[in-house]
Design a protein around this motif. Structure first.
Motif, PDB file in Angstrom:
ATOM      1  N   MET A   1     -15.319 -19.756 -18.685  1.00 14.98           N
ATOM      2  CA  MET A   1     -15.437 -18.507 -19.441  1.00 14.98           C
ATOM      3  C   MET A   1     -14.136 -18.256 -20.203  1.00 14.98           C
ATOM      4  N   MET A   2     -14.234 -17.852 -21.469  1.00 13.83           N
ATOM      5  CA  MET A   2     -13.060 -17.598 -22.286  1.00 13.83           C
ATOM      6  C   MET A   2     -12.311 -16.368 -21.766  1.00 13.83           C
ATOM      7  N   GLN A   3     -10.994 -16.315 -22.071  1.00 12.46           N
ATOM      8  CA  GLN A   3     -10.150 -15.242 -21.565  1.00 12.46           C
ATOM      9  C   GLN A   3     -10.675 -13.867 -21.965  1.00 12.46           C
ATOM     10  N   ASN A   4     -11.067 -13.707 -23.238  1.00 14.32           N
ATOM     11  CA  ASN A   4     -11.557 -12.398 -23.679  1.00 14.32           C
ATOM     12  C   ASN A   4     -12.854 -12.018 -22.976  1.00 14.32           C
ATOM     13  N   ASP A   5     -13.681 -13.015 -22.667  1.00 11.69           N
ATOM     14  CA  ASP A   5     -14.916 -12.734 -21.929  1.00 11.69           C
ATOM     15  C   ASP A   5     -14.600 -12.254 -20.514  1.00 11.69           C
ATOM     16  N   LEU A   6     -13.587 -12.867 -19.896  1.00 12.49           N
ATOM     17  CA  LEU A   6     -13.166 -12.428 -18.556  1.00 12.49           C
ATOM     18  C   LEU A   6     -12.659 -10.991 -18.594  1.00 12.49           C
ATOM     19  N   ILE A   7     -11.882 -10.673 -19.615  1.00  7.71           N
ATOM     20  CA  ILE A   7     -11.355  -9.310 -19.738  1.00  7.71           C
ATOM     21  C   ILE A   7     -12.497  -8.313 -19.890  1.00  7.71           C
ATOM     22  N   GLN A   8     -13.453  -8.648 -20.751  1.00  8.30           N
ATOM     23  CA  GLN A   8     -14.604  -7.760 -20.939  1.00  8.30           C
ATOM     24  C   GLN A   8     -15.360  -7.573 -19.624  1.00  8.30           C
ATOM     25  N   LYS A   9     -15.479  -8.645 -18.864  1.00  7.90           N
ATOM     26  CA  LYS A   9     -16.254  -8.603 -17.620  1.00  7.90           C
ATOM     27  C   LYS A   9     -15.541  -7.820 -16.526  1.00  7.90           C
ATOM     28  N   TYR A  10     -14.231  -8.016 -16.412  1.00  6.14           N
ATOM     29  CA  TYR A  10     -13.516  -7.485 -15.251  1.00  6.14           C
ATOM     30  C   TYR A  10     -12.657  -6.256 -15.544  1.00  6.14           C
ATOM     31  N   ASN A  11     -12.629  -5.783 -16.771  1.00  2.54           N
ATOM     32  CA  ASN A  11     -11.839  -4.585 -17.073  1.00  2.54           C
ATOM     33  C   ASN A  11     -12.631  -3.340 -16.683  1.00  2.54           C
ATOM     34  N   VAL A  12     -12.555  -3.020 -15.407  1.00  2.00           N
ATOM     35  CA  VAL A  12     -13.305  -1.900 -14.830  1.00  2.00           C
ATOM     36  C   VAL A  12     -12.336  -1.027 -14.036  1.00  2.00           C
ATOM     37  N   PRO A  13     -12.707   0.212 -13.738  1.00  2.00           N
ATOM     38  CA  PRO A  13     -11.834   1.031 -12.891  1.00  2.00           C
ATOM     39  C   PRO A  13     -11.700   0.422 -11.498  1.00  2.00           C
ATOM     40  N   GLY A  14     -10.476   0.396 -10.983  1.00  2.00           N
ATOM     41  CA  GLY A  14     -10.275  -0.174  -9.652  1.00  2.00           C
ATOM     42  C   GLY A  14      -8.969   0.269  -9.026  1.00  2.00           C
ATOM     43  N   PRO A  15      -8.907   0.300  -7.696  1.00  2.00           N
ATOM     44  CA  PRO A  15      -7.686   0.724  -6.997  1.00  2.00           C
ATOM     45  C   PRO A  15      -6.547  -0.279  -7.163  1.00  2.00           C
ATOM     46  N   ARG A  16      -5.333   0.199  -6.893  1.00  2.00           N
ATOM     47  CA  ARG A  16      -4.154  -0.672  -6.877  1.00  2.00           C
ATOM     48  C   ARG A  16      -3.858  -1.162  -5.456  1.00  2.00           C
ATOM     49  N   TYR A  17      -4.595  -0.672  -4.491  1.00  2.00           N
ATOM     50  CA  TYR A  17      -4.556  -1.126  -3.102  1.00  2.00           C
ATOM     51  C   TYR A  17      -3.154  -1.100  -2.487  1.00  2.00           C
ATOM     52  N   THR A  18      -2.515   0.067  -2.580  1.00  7.17           N
ATOM     53  CA  THR A  18      -1.346   0.301  -1.734  1.00  7.17           C
ATOM     54  C   THR A  18      -1.795   0.665  -0.321  1.00  7.17           C
ATOM     55  N   SER A  19      -3.096   0.869  -0.156  1.00  8.98           N
ATOM     56  CA  SER A  19      -3.656   1.102   1.179  1.00  8.98           C
ATOM     57  C   SER A  19      -5.119   0.689   1.165  1.00  8.98           C
ATOM     58  N   TYR A  20      -5.661   0.517   2.361  1.00  7.41           N
ATOM     59  CA  TYR A  20      -7.109   0.427   2.527  1.00  7.41           C
ATOM     60  C   TYR A  20      -7.461   1.165   3.806  1.00  7.41           C
ATOM     61  N   ILE A 376      -7.146  -7.515   2.497  1.00 12.30           N
ATOM     62  CA  ILE A 376      -6.676  -7.012   1.204  1.00 12.30           C
ATOM     63  C   ILE A 376      -5.155  -7.083   1.130  1.00 12.30           C
ATOM     64  N   LEU A 377      -4.487  -6.759   2.219  1.00 17.68           N
ATOM     65  CA  LEU A 377      -3.025  -6.843   2.255  1.00 17.68           C
ATOM     66  C   LEU A 377      -2.563  -8.285   2.042  1.00 17.68           C
ATOM     67  N   ASN A 378      -3.228  -9.231   2.686  1.00  8.38           N
ATOM     68  CA  ASN A 378      -2.884 -10.643   2.498  1.00  8.38           C
ATOM     69  C   ASN A 378      -3.059 -11.066   1.043  1.00  8.38           C
ATOM     70  N   LEU A 379      -4.150 -10.642   0.438  1.00  8.75           N
ATOM     71  CA  LEU A 379      -4.401 -11.014  -0.955  1.00  8.75           C
ATOM     72  C   LEU A 379      -3.365 -10.392  -1.888  1.00  8.75           C
ATOM     73  N   MET A 380      -3.048  -9.127  -1.681  1.00 10.69           N
ATOM     74  CA  MET A 380      -2.094  -8.455  -2.558  1.00 10.69           C
ATOM     75  C   MET A 380      -0.682  -9.018  -2.407  1.00 10.69           C
ATOM     76  N   CYS A 381      -0.364  -9.525  -1.222  1.00 10.26           N
ATOM     77  CA  CYS A 381       0.993 -10.027  -0.967  1.00 10.26           C
ATOM     78  C   CYS A 381       1.109 -11.539  -1.147  1.00 10.26           C
ATOM     79  N   LEU A 382       0.129 -12.270  -0.630  1.00  7.68           N
ATOM     80  CA  LEU A 382       0.233 -13.730  -0.565  1.00  7.68           C
ATOM     81  C   LEU A 382      -0.786 -14.451  -1.430  1.00  7.68           C
ATOM     82  N   LEU A 383      -1.717 -13.692  -2.013  1.00 10.48           N
ATOM     83  CA  LEU A 383      -2.771 -14.254  -2.869  1.00 10.48           C
ATOM     84  C   LEU A 383      -3.714 -15.173  -2.102  1.00 10.48           C
ATOM     85  N   GLU A 384      -3.775 -14.990  -0.801  1.00  9.68           N
ATOM     86  CA  GLU A 384      -4.706 -15.770   0.010  1.00  9.68           C
ATOM     87  C   GLU A 384      -4.953 -15.041   1.325  1.00  9.68           C
ATOM     88  N   THR A 385      -6.077 -15.341   1.946  1.00  8.19           N
ATOM     89  CA  THR A 385      -6.349 -14.814   3.279  1.00  8.19           C
ATOM     90  C   THR A 385      -7.319 -15.746   3.992  1.00  8.19           C
TER      91      THR A 385
END
Length: 454
Positions: A1-20, A376-385
């Motif tokens: 998928m092209m970059q602009n298509d990804l942006i169109q698809k995923y540019n939605v309201p979402g939390p910044r996840y300083t907590s869950y 979620i904490l693992n993903l936000m910090c280490l990009l993996e879980t």
């Protein structure tokens, strides 16, 4: 998928996840102040001697309104507000001391705002000396504060350094005068250079500059120019924040510009992409989301050691199970429970003067929350879980269904027991975390609660 298509698809309201769970999804009905105290005491007993506690202290006053800011603040030029607020913070701290079963070991302190450097060095010393003299200071402490380049004095820096502070972040945002005018945040390079050099000469070990992309009237050349200017000072860390446009939130003061003055989603993503390239050329490494650091900084080392942490204070190079928030609107965290203080100064003073904790709402995490929070904490910090056969995640096949969409778009690598965010997926980390957000998925918001993810 092209970059602009990804942006169109995923540019939605979402939390910044300083907590869950995120604050809009807290279950307020099951929370009581007594349950918060019980949870805090339990967590404190489990963790204080092992790792200490963290303190976040909210200092809400600012002399002028920055129109990009969504923080809790009170605008005033009257500095006679300082001492009554400091005295209230001390009373709140003493209320917590009466609750805690032992003397706290303080590992982290962060002064946020508002503008912490609005307060005089004398009043900051009074506050912090009172807190520290009633506590044990952890040998690996990390004390930090946010300073405004226009009003942080050499005395501020020296006073806080003498109290153990070794990290400071200065809000720069953008050096372009048109952007500064739109966001009502004026600080010339000379002021930023002066406070940065003062901090270095005094001995601060980590100096951070906060930059923001996606502001009104920004374009690529302006953002790259701001980064090029920042290169002259080479701070240890750079927070390269995505502007969170949330004008519907009461009291944020995001005005003075129109929505059409903001970069589009595609333009904003290009600001991030090119800005990131420039920062990496300068020797910075991307840390989690929105943060970059030099190899010599403790944040980079904590990422390499996989003990980086994220909470309401942002990314930290150490973690504690207990975080106590002092001051108006502050949020505390016992790991098992969140508790938030009242949001207005008037309510805060009323509670404190009645010798009550100023907590007005919170959330008790259940077993499912704790499991999701970890991932979620693992993903936000280490990009993996990772998860094992006993993990509660196996009871929720809908999570895997949502993750498969990201795998299809080559944003993640997914196995039966793990997920790893690919380089292509880093800009969409908030979206990926949303796949785990069971509370949101069960009750999708009917109105916009969060800023856009791009």
């Amino acid at each position: 998928m092209m970059q602009n298509d990804l942006i169109q698809k995923y540019n939605v309201p979402g939390p910044r996840y300083t907590s869950y769970p995120t604050v809009p999804y807290w279950d307020l009905d099951t929370f009581t102040q007594n349950k918060w105290i019980d949870s805090l005491q339990k967590s404190f007993i489990e963790s204080n001697k092992k790792e200490g506690i963290s303190l976040y202290i909210h200092l809400p006053f600012c002399e002028s309104l920055c129109t990009f800011c969504a923080c809790n603040k009170r605008i005033t030029k009257q500095h006679n507000v300082e001492l009554p607020y400091i005295q209230a913070l001390i009373k709140e701290w003493k209320l917590y001391l009466s609750i805690l079963p032992d003397k706290p070991i303080i590992r982290e302190i962060h002064l946020g705002g508002g503008t912490p450097s609005f307060f005089s060095p004398k009043n900051l010393h009074y506050l912090l000396n009172t807190i520290l003299s009633s506590s044990i200071i952890h040998p690996n402490k990390e004390f930090s504060f946010e300073g405004h380049p226009n009003n942080t004095s050499q005395e501020h820096l020296q006073t806080l350094y003498d109290l153990g502070f070794r990290r400071v972040s200065f809000g720069v945002q953008d050096y372009d005068t048109e952007v500064q005018k739109a966001i009502h945040r004026f600080q010339p390079l000379e002021n930023v250079k002066k406070v940065t050099e003062w901090a270095r000469n005094i001995g601060y070990e980590s100096i951070s500059h906060d930059l923001v992309f996606g502001l009104p009237f920004q374009n690529l050349s302006k953002v790259l120019n701001t980064i090029e200017i920042t290169k002259q000072l080479l701070p240890d860390r750079i927070a390269f924040y995505s502007y969170a446009h949330v004008p519907w939130v009461k009291g944020v003061g995001q005005r003075g510009f129109k929505d059409e003055d903001l970069p589009s989603g595609e333009e904003k993503r290009e600001l991030y992409r090119k800005g990131k390239e420039k920062l990496e050329e300068m020797g910075y490494f991307e840390i989690g989301m929105d943060h970059f650091s030099l190899k010599t900084d403790s944040l980079y080392q904590s990422m390499m050691d996989k003990n980086i942490h994220r909470n309401f204070m942002g990314y930290t190079s150490s973690s504690t199970q207990v975080m106590i928030g002092l001051g108006v609107s502050s949020i505390s965290d016992s790991w098992y429970t969140f508790a938030q203080n009242v949001k207005t100064l008037e309510e805060y003073y009323d509670k404190i003067n009645n010798q009550e904790l100023p907590v007005f709402k919170g959330h008790i995490l259940n077993e499912e929350d704790l499991s999701i929070r970890k991932h979620i904490l693992n993903l936000m910090c280490l990009l993996e879980t990772h998860w094992d056969a006993e993990d509660l995640i196996h009871h929720h096949p809908d999570i895997f269904e949502r993750l498969q969409e990201f795998e299809h778009d080559k944003l993640i690598s997914l196995t039966s027991n793990s997920i790893k965010v690919n380089e292509k997926g880093r800009p969409y980390i908030r979206n990926i975390c949303m796949a785990f957000d069971l509370r949101m998925m069960r009750k999708l918001p009917q109105t916009q609660l969060f800023s856009m993810t791009v």
